[in-house]
Design a protein around this motif. Sequence first.
Motif, PDB file in Angstrom:
ATOM      1  N   MET A 129       0.844  -1.191   0.000  1.00  0.00           N
ATOM      2  CA  MET A 129       0.000   0.000   0.000  1.00  0.00           C
ATOM      3  C   MET A 129       0.882   1.244   0.000  1.00  0.00           C
ATOM      4  N   PRO A 130       0.718   2.118  -0.995  1.00  0.00           N
ATOM      5  CA  PRO A 130       1.461   3.378  -0.996  1.00  0.00           C
ATOM      6  C   PRO A 130       0.942   4.311   0.103  1.00  0.00           C
ATOM      7  N   GLU A 131       1.765   5.269   0.481  1.00  0.00           N
ATOM      8  CA  GLU A 131       1.381   6.223   1.531  1.00  0.00           C
ATOM      9  C   GLU A 131       0.210   7.102   1.122  1.00  0.00           C
ATOM     10  N   SER A 132       0.106   7.402  -0.186  1.00  0.00           N
ATOM     11  CA  SER A 132      -0.981   8.253  -0.665  1.00  0.00           C
ATOM     12  C   SER A 132      -1.182   8.014  -2.161  1.00  0.00           C
ATOM     13  N   PRO A 133      -2.291   8.520  -2.705  1.00  0.00           N
ATOM     14  CA  PRO A 133      -2.507   8.398  -4.151  1.00  0.00           C
ATOM     15  C   PRO A 133      -1.478   9.172  -4.970  1.00  0.00           C
ATOM     16  N   ASP A 134      -0.763  10.100  -4.327  1.00  0.00           N
ATOM     17  CA  ASP A 134       0.202  10.944  -5.032  1.00  0.00           C
ATOM     18  C   ASP A 134       1.551  10.259  -5.258  1.00  0.00           C
ATOM     19  N   VAL A 135       1.770   9.090  -4.660  1.00  0.00           N
ATOM     20  CA  VAL A 135       3.041   8.384  -4.827  1.00  0.00           C
ATOM     21  C   VAL A 135       3.162   7.920  -6.276  1.00  0.00           C
ATOM     22  N   ASP A 136       4.310   8.161  -6.897  1.00  0.00           N
ATOM     23  CA  ASP A 136       4.568   7.749  -8.273  1.00  0.00           C
ATOM     24  C   ASP A 136       4.659   6.218  -8.323  1.00  0.00           C
ATOM     25  N   ARG A 137       3.640   5.586  -8.908  1.00  0.00           N
ATOM     26  CA  ARG A 137       3.589   4.114  -8.928  1.00  0.00           C
ATOM     27  C   ARG A 137       4.719   3.501  -9.731  1.00  0.00           C
ATOM     28  N   GLU A 138       5.108   4.124 -10.830  1.00  0.00           N
ATOM     29  CA  GLU A 138       6.188   3.561 -11.650  1.00  0.00           C
ATOM     30  C   GLU A 138       7.517   3.597 -10.893  1.00  0.00           C
ATOM     31  N   ALA A 139       7.765   4.686 -10.174  1.00  0.00           N
ATOM     32  CA  ALA A 139       8.981   4.775  -9.362  1.00  0.00           C
ATOM     33  C   ALA A 139       8.931   3.765  -8.216  1.00  0.00           C
ATOM     34  N   LEU A 140       7.745   3.582  -7.647  1.00  0.00           N
ATOM     35  CA  LEU A 140       7.585   2.606  -6.569  1.00  0.00           C
ATOM     36  C   LEU A 140       7.827   1.190  -7.080  1.00  0.00           C
ATOM     37  N   LYS A 141       7.315   0.884  -8.269  1.00  0.00           N
ATOM     38  CA  LYS A 141       7.548  -0.436  -8.868  1.00  0.00           C
ATOM     39  C   LYS A 141       9.045  -0.671  -9.094  1.00  0.00           C
ATOM     40  N   ALA A 142       9.748   0.352  -9.561  1.00  0.00           N
ATOM     41  CA  ALA A 142      11.191   0.228  -9.787  1.00  0.00           C
ATOM     42  C   ALA A 142      11.920  -0.020  -8.470  1.00  0.00           C
ATOM     43  N   ALA A 143      11.511   0.665  -7.409  1.00  0.00           N
ATOM     44  CA  ALA A 143      12.137   0.470  -6.099  1.00  0.00           C
ATOM     45  C   ALA A 143      11.859  -0.925  -5.556  1.00  0.00           C
ATOM     46  N   ILE A 144      10.655  -1.428  -5.806  1.00  0.00           N
ATOM     47  CA  ILE A 144      10.299  -2.786  -5.369  1.00  0.00           C
ATOM     48  C   ILE A 144      11.163  -3.810  -6.103  1.00  0.00           C
ATOM     49  N   ALA A 203      11.800  -5.898   3.869  1.00  0.00           N
ATOM     50  CA  ALA A 203      12.521  -5.087   2.887  1.00  0.00           C
ATOM     51  C   ALA A 203      11.571  -4.144   2.150  1.00  0.00           C
ATOM     52  N   LEU A 204      10.372  -4.620   1.846  1.00  0.00           N
ATOM     53  CA  LEU A 204       9.402  -3.788   1.136  1.00  0.00           C
ATOM     54  C   LEU A 204       8.872  -2.672   2.024  1.00  0.00           C
ATOM     55  N   GLN A 205       8.725  -2.926   3.314  1.00  0.00           N
ATOM     56  CA  GLN A 205       8.218  -1.905   4.227  1.00  0.00           C
ATOM     57  C   GLN A 205       9.206  -0.754   4.406  1.00  0.00           C
ATOM     58  N   LYS A 206      10.480  -0.984   4.115  1.00  0.00           N
ATOM     59  CA  LYS A 206      11.499   0.052   4.268  1.00  0.00           C
ATOM     60  C   LYS A 206      11.563   1.011   3.076  1.00  0.00           C
ATOM     61  N   ILE A 207      10.884   0.685   1.982  1.00  0.00           N
ATOM     62  CA  ILE A 207      10.931   1.517   0.774  1.00  0.00           C
ATOM     63  C   ILE A 207      10.178   2.825   1.023  1.00  0.00           C
ATOM     64  N   GLU A 208      10.790   3.924   0.595  1.00  0.00           N
ATOM     65  CA  GLU A 208      10.147   5.233   0.734  1.00  0.00           C
ATOM     66  C   GLU A 208       8.863   5.277  -0.092  1.00  0.00           C
ATOM     67  N   GLY A 209       7.795   5.748   0.516  1.00  0.00           N
ATOM     68  CA  GLY A 209       6.504   5.829  -0.170  1.00  0.00           C
ATOM     69  C   GLY A 209       5.590   4.653   0.126  1.00  0.00           C
ATOM     70  N   VAL A 210       6.097   3.643   0.840  1.00  0.00           N
ATOM     71  CA  VAL A 210       5.289   2.468   1.180  1.00  0.00           C
ATOM     72  C   VAL A 210       4.713   2.654   2.582  1.00  0.00           C
ATOM     73  N   ALA A 211       3.383   2.581   2.681  1.00  0.00           N
ATOM     74  CA  ALA A 211       2.725   2.676   3.983  1.00  0.00           C
ATOM     75  C   ALA A 211       2.730   1.313   4.669  1.00  0.00           C
ATOM     76  N   SER A 212       2.509   0.238   3.882  1.00  0.00           N
ATOM     77  CA  SER A 212       2.524  -1.106   4.455  1.00  0.00           C
ATOM     78  C   SER A 212       2.782  -2.129   3.366  1.00  0.00           C
ATOM     79  N   ALA A 213       3.317  -3.262   3.792  1.00  0.00           N
ATOM     80  CA  ALA A 213       3.525  -4.411   2.899  1.00  0.00           C
ATOM     81  C   ALA A 213       3.108  -5.636   3.701  1.00  0.00           C
ATOM     82  N   GLU A 214       2.212  -6.437   3.116  1.00  0.00           N
ATOM     83  CA  GLU A 214       1.648  -7.581   3.842  1.00  0.00           C
ATOM     84  C   GLU A 214       1.580  -8.786   2.918  1.00  0.00           C
TER      85      GLU A 214
END
Length: 85
Positions: free
Chosen positions: A11-26, A67-78
Amino acid sequence: MGNVAIIVKIMPESPDVDREALKAAIRAAVPVDDIREEPIGFGLVALKAAVVVPDSAGGAPDKVEAALQKIEGVASAEIVESTLV
């Protein structure tokens, strides 16, 4: 020992988080096989990542989740699913 296939809901922190950048970080953080988007509502989109890790005594699925929970922009990983492959 075999491998474990897990599906992690991120789950991203907000709708404003860049999903493509988040996918790359994941992809940089864990060995991802696939990432899909799941609309939640009000513009918020969760990401579901499929990851295959070794089934070891060290708790590899828990390490992926941490590891996923530590990524910037991630509110939670489950972990929502896991199975032996």
